[in-house]
Motif scaffolding. Sequence first.
Motif, mmCIF file in Angstrom:
data_model
loop_
_atom_site.group_PDB
_atom_site.id
_atom_site.type_symbol
_atom_site.label_atom_id
_atom_site.label_comp_id
_atom_site.label_asym_id
_atom_site.label_seq_id
_atom_site.Cartn_x
_atom_site.Cartn_y
_atom_site.Cartn_z
ATOM 1 N N PRO A 217 0.817 -1.211 0.000
ATOM 2 C CA PRO A 217 0.000 0.000 0.000
ATOM 3 C C PRO A 217 0.856 1.269 0.000
ATOM 4 O O PRO A 217 0.318 2.374 0.015
ATOM 5 N N GLY A 218 2.173 1.151 -0.046
ATOM 6 C CA GLY A 218 3.046 2.326 -0.028
ATOM 7 C C GLY A 218 3.404 2.724 1.394
ATOM 8 O O GLY A 218 2.787 2.280 2.352
ATOM 9 N N MET B 172 -5.908 4.674 5.896
ATOM 10 C CA MET B 172 -6.286 3.342 5.429
ATOM 11 C C MET B 172 -5.237 2.877 4.449
ATOM 12 O O MET B 172 -4.791 3.650 3.604
ATOM 13 N N LYS B 173 -4.876 1.629 4.595
ATOM 14 C CA LYS B 173 -3.838 1.124 3.704
ATOM 15 C C LYS B 173 -4.246 -0.209 3.113
ATOM 16 O O LYS B 173 -4.342 -1.179 3.849
ATOM 17 N N PRO B 174 -4.486 -0.277 1.839
ATOM 18 C CA PRO B 174 -4.322 0.806 0.869
ATOM 19 C C PRO B 174 -5.451 1.843 0.956
ATOM 20 O O PRO B 174 -6.576 1.499 1.314
ATOM 21 N N ALA C 19 -6.230 3.859 -1.764
ATOM 22 C CA ALA C 19 -6.437 4.292 -3.145
ATOM 23 C C ALA C 19 -6.907 3.097 -3.954
ATOM 24 O O ALA C 19 -6.931 1.973 -3.467
ATOM 25 N N GLY C 20 -7.277 3.368 -5.189
ATOM 26 C CA GLY C 20 -7.628 2.273 -6.089
ATOM 27 C C GLY C 20 -9.095 1.896 -6.018
ATOM 28 O O GLY C 20 -9.868 2.410 -5.220
ATOM 29 N N LYS C 21 -9.432 0.916 -6.875
ATOM 30 C CA LYS C 21 -10.830 0.536 -7.052
ATOM 31 C C LYS C 21 -11.510 0.140 -5.742
ATOM 32 O O LYS C 21 -12.626 0.561 -5.458
ATOM 33 N N THR C 22 -10.845 -0.678 -4.931
ATOM 34 C CA THR C 22 -11.523 -1.158 -3.728
ATOM 35 C C THR C 22 -11.723 -0.044 -2.708
ATOM 36 O O THR C 22 -12.469 -0.206 -1.750
ATOM 37 N N HIS C 23 -11.055 1.083 -2.917
ATOM 38 C CA HIS C 23 -11.204 2.186 -1.973
ATOM 39 C C HIS C 23 -12.124 3.264 -2.502
ATOM 40 O O HIS C 23 -12.331 4.306 -1.869
ATOM 41 N N LYS C 24 -12.705 3.045 -3.641
ATOM 42 C CA LYS C 24 -13.486 4.088 -4.315
ATOM 43 C C LYS C 24 -14.630 4.626 -3.458
ATOM 44 O O LYS C 24 -14.783 5.832 -3.271
ATOM 45 N N GLU C 25 -15.441 3.717 -2.920
ATOM 46 C CA GLU C 25 -16.624 4.156 -2.174
ATOM 47 C C GLU C 25 -16.220 4.926 -0.920
ATOM 48 O O GLU C 25 -16.837 5.926 -0.557
ATOM 49 N N CYS C 26 -15.173 4.444 -0.269
ATOM 50 C CA CYS C 26 -14.699 5.106 0.952
ATOM 51 C C CYS C 26 -14.173 6.492 0.628
ATOM 52 O O CYS C 26 -14.472 7.469 1.315
ATOM 53 N N ASP D 157 -10.893 6.685 -9.750
ATOM 54 C CA ASP D 157 -10.729 6.089 -11.084
ATOM 55 C C ASP D 157 -9.435 6.615 -11.706
ATOM 56 O O ASP D 157 -8.966 7.690 -11.343
ATOM 57 N N SER E 109 -3.509 -2.282 6.412
ATOM 58 C CA SER E 109 -4.370 -2.119 7.595
ATOM 59 C C SER E 109 -4.951 -3.462 8.032
ATOM 60 O O SER E 109 -5.342 -4.282 7.200
ATOM 61 N N TYR F 238 -16.071 -0.518 7.784
ATOM 62 C CA TYR F 238 -14.781 0.139 7.556
ATOM 63 C C TYR F 238 -14.867 1.155 6.413
ATOM 64 O O TYR F 238 -14.429 2.290 6.544
ATOM 65 N N TYR F 239 -15.423 0.733 5.302
ATOM 66 C CA TYR F 239 -15.429 1.610 4.133
ATOM 67 C C TYR F 239 -16.613 2.575 4.109
ATOM 68 O O TYR F 239 -16.557 3.603 3.453
ATOM 69 N N SER G 152 -23.050 5.347 -2.782
ATOM 70 C CA SER G 152 -21.785 6.039 -3.015
ATOM 71 C C SER G 152 -21.173 5.692 -4.366
ATOM 72 O O SER G 152 -20.279 6.373 -4.827
ATOM 73 N N TYR H 108 -18.905 -2.868 -7.621
ATOM 74 C CA TYR H 108 -18.739 -4.301 -7.358
ATOM 75 C C TYR H 108 -19.256 -4.702 -5.982
ATOM 76 O O TYR H 108 -19.623 -5.846 -5.758
ATOM 77 N N ASN I 152 -7.499 -3.838 -8.728
ATOM 78 C CA ASN I 152 -6.431 -3.215 -7.956
ATOM 79 C C ASN I 152 -5.115 -3.932 -8.155
ATOM 80 O O ASN I 152 -4.066 -3.344 -8.094
#
Lengths: 259, 356
Positions: A54-55, A173-175, A177-184, A229, B47, B108-109, B124, B136, B192
């Motif tokens: 995640p950097g 949050m790590k990661p 960024a990216g697609k899985t983090h979009k909604e957050c 995106d 995390s 979490y999200y 969202s 997704y 990702n």
Amino acid sequence: MSEHLLPPPRDQAIYVNYLPMPVGIHRFLKFAVPAVLWIMCALAFVWARSQYSPGNAVWETGKPVEFMGVLGAAPYPVLFTPAKDGTITAVLLVEQGKFGTQKRAAALSGQLVRVSGWLLHREGRQILELEPEDRALVRITDAAITQAPTLRELGSVTVRGEIVDGKCYLGAMKPGAGKTHKECATLCIRGGIPPIVIAFSADGSTEYLLLQSESGEAIDPALHHLIADPVEIRGVKHQWLGVSGLGVLRVRAADVRRL
Amino acid sequence: MSVGYAAIQWSKPKRRYDLIVGLAIIAYIGTFMLVSKMLWTGASAISDEVLILRALGSCGFILLHIILCIGPLARFDPRWLPVLFNRRHLGVMTFFIALAHGVIAIGYYHGFGTINPLVSLLTSNTEFASVQAFPYQLLGVVALIVLFLLAATSHDFWNKNLSAATWKRLHMSVYGAYVLLVAHVALGALQNDRGLLGPIATVLGVCTVGVLHLLAAWRERNRDLSSPTSSVAGEEWIDVGTPAEIPDDRARTVCAPGGERIAIFKHNGRISAVTNVCAHQGGPLGEGAIIDGCITCPWHGWQYKPQDGCAPPPFQEKVATYRVRISAGRVQVNARALPPGTPTDPVSARSEAANV
Ligand code: HEM
Ligand code: FES
């Protein structure tokens, strides 16, 4: 033997759960059960390995730290504070959770302040999560700098990268960024967390640009669906004089395009 | 049903089964967390919440693959039957793993924000027209709802109340949930990942499930097409082979022209026929055996008497029976099913019936 019949006769006994287990099946299970357990471990290993880094980003969750400087309140609160090397550091300010601190900061815009909270940082960029108490953001009378640096227009640019929410990306949050983090990220930016464009250059370097509307306000909600995106953004780049590490990009929603 | 079956609700084999599944889950999640913690440390650590939700999601996804593969595997090799008989517990455990994954993901999200987490979940991201940005998570939500329905109706009480056929149809939607989850992963986590491993593993998983099902279907179809029938005076009789070709206390299965399969059993030298479809969950009776004088289903051990297709008292389940005769030394079964529970006269393997 007539070949058309189904199924072929079998010599193995069948398994009936309320009767003693046939020897052949028992022998098979004695091998199969441990095999399944090992396979589960192997799959876990492979899946875990397939994750990516995640950097380097850190959320200093221990003791709160303090900064003094000049507060720029709109549209995304930022504290300008002198760095050791004589330059100025821009520390973005947010609340706990997925909330910006616009409300608290508004009354003290342009003033000298002391802030305290928990620092998140990544590649030298900093964001401070303020303590919830009032004393976390107070006016002071003396500081090493007394004026917010002027924001200078550098001209029109086109960059490629991703719009992230500053807090998660800088370590919450790590990661982050990216697609899985979009909604957050969308939820964060809707809540007032500063949106940052991570712009990737051809030479592999990255630039952090605080995103603002064309007129220097909070970004147009029409942009929210493009958060996280891969995007191409045409905008006007600005820089705070003396501040390195964080620029400003002012955009119209129509000038952001999903790649 | 059988006396042995119903007398026991949470039998020793079931407990042992659940224990092994529990161990497999712990082994998976433990290894996942350990490896992740060792690979990404310090400033570049992932995390904990993300690690746990990934461990749970991937564990549930893998368990679902196992659930879907057991059916065809047990058709190819009966040694897999012990994994099949308690598949419903596996399904329920998979649901709870997936539920924990979903709850942590939502908390979490979508938590800690300006709007209700469930509202955030549903609003969202509405980029349904984009592959790149597709929501997704909503695919996961729908799949989780399906898994919930299946887990909630998994008990035999629902099987009975909904009727075996409806129950079976409902539980076939596990394939729908599987497709949704493949999309959930492909449009989420895989977008990702920077490597090829994720996509390759996902394709391998889908192929394993698909190929096993195709092979099982193909094997049955091949045989279905070639069962010779002879029509005499409007009655269709299907050839089953010589009496010696039916193993003692076992069956051979043939396919009637209408597509129904018939299981022809030999017990104590007498031959009788019932439908191949168990009244419980449609298990293949022809792959079962005669135990204690009763046809015993290979899936969960429900029993039927060979002469009338009735479960031994006090149970009431019935399956359709078929008439059998021996003609020119070959066993023949009539293609028309008799109403469930109709008594028939098992023919002696040595007898030669006069033409009907
Ligand atoms: C309420 C329903 C669900 C929600 C909100 C949800 C949410 C998520 C999220 C946010 C991720 C990305 C995790 C990350 O990498 O940060 C994810 C990944 C995943 N989910 Fe779900 N999910 C749901 C249901 C399910 C179900 C029912 C399954 C099946 C067992 C499942 C299996 C997976 C898998 C295998 C992954 C990939 C894990 C990885 O990133 O390595 N999800 N889900
Ligand atoms: S006993 Fe369950 S399907 Fe036959």
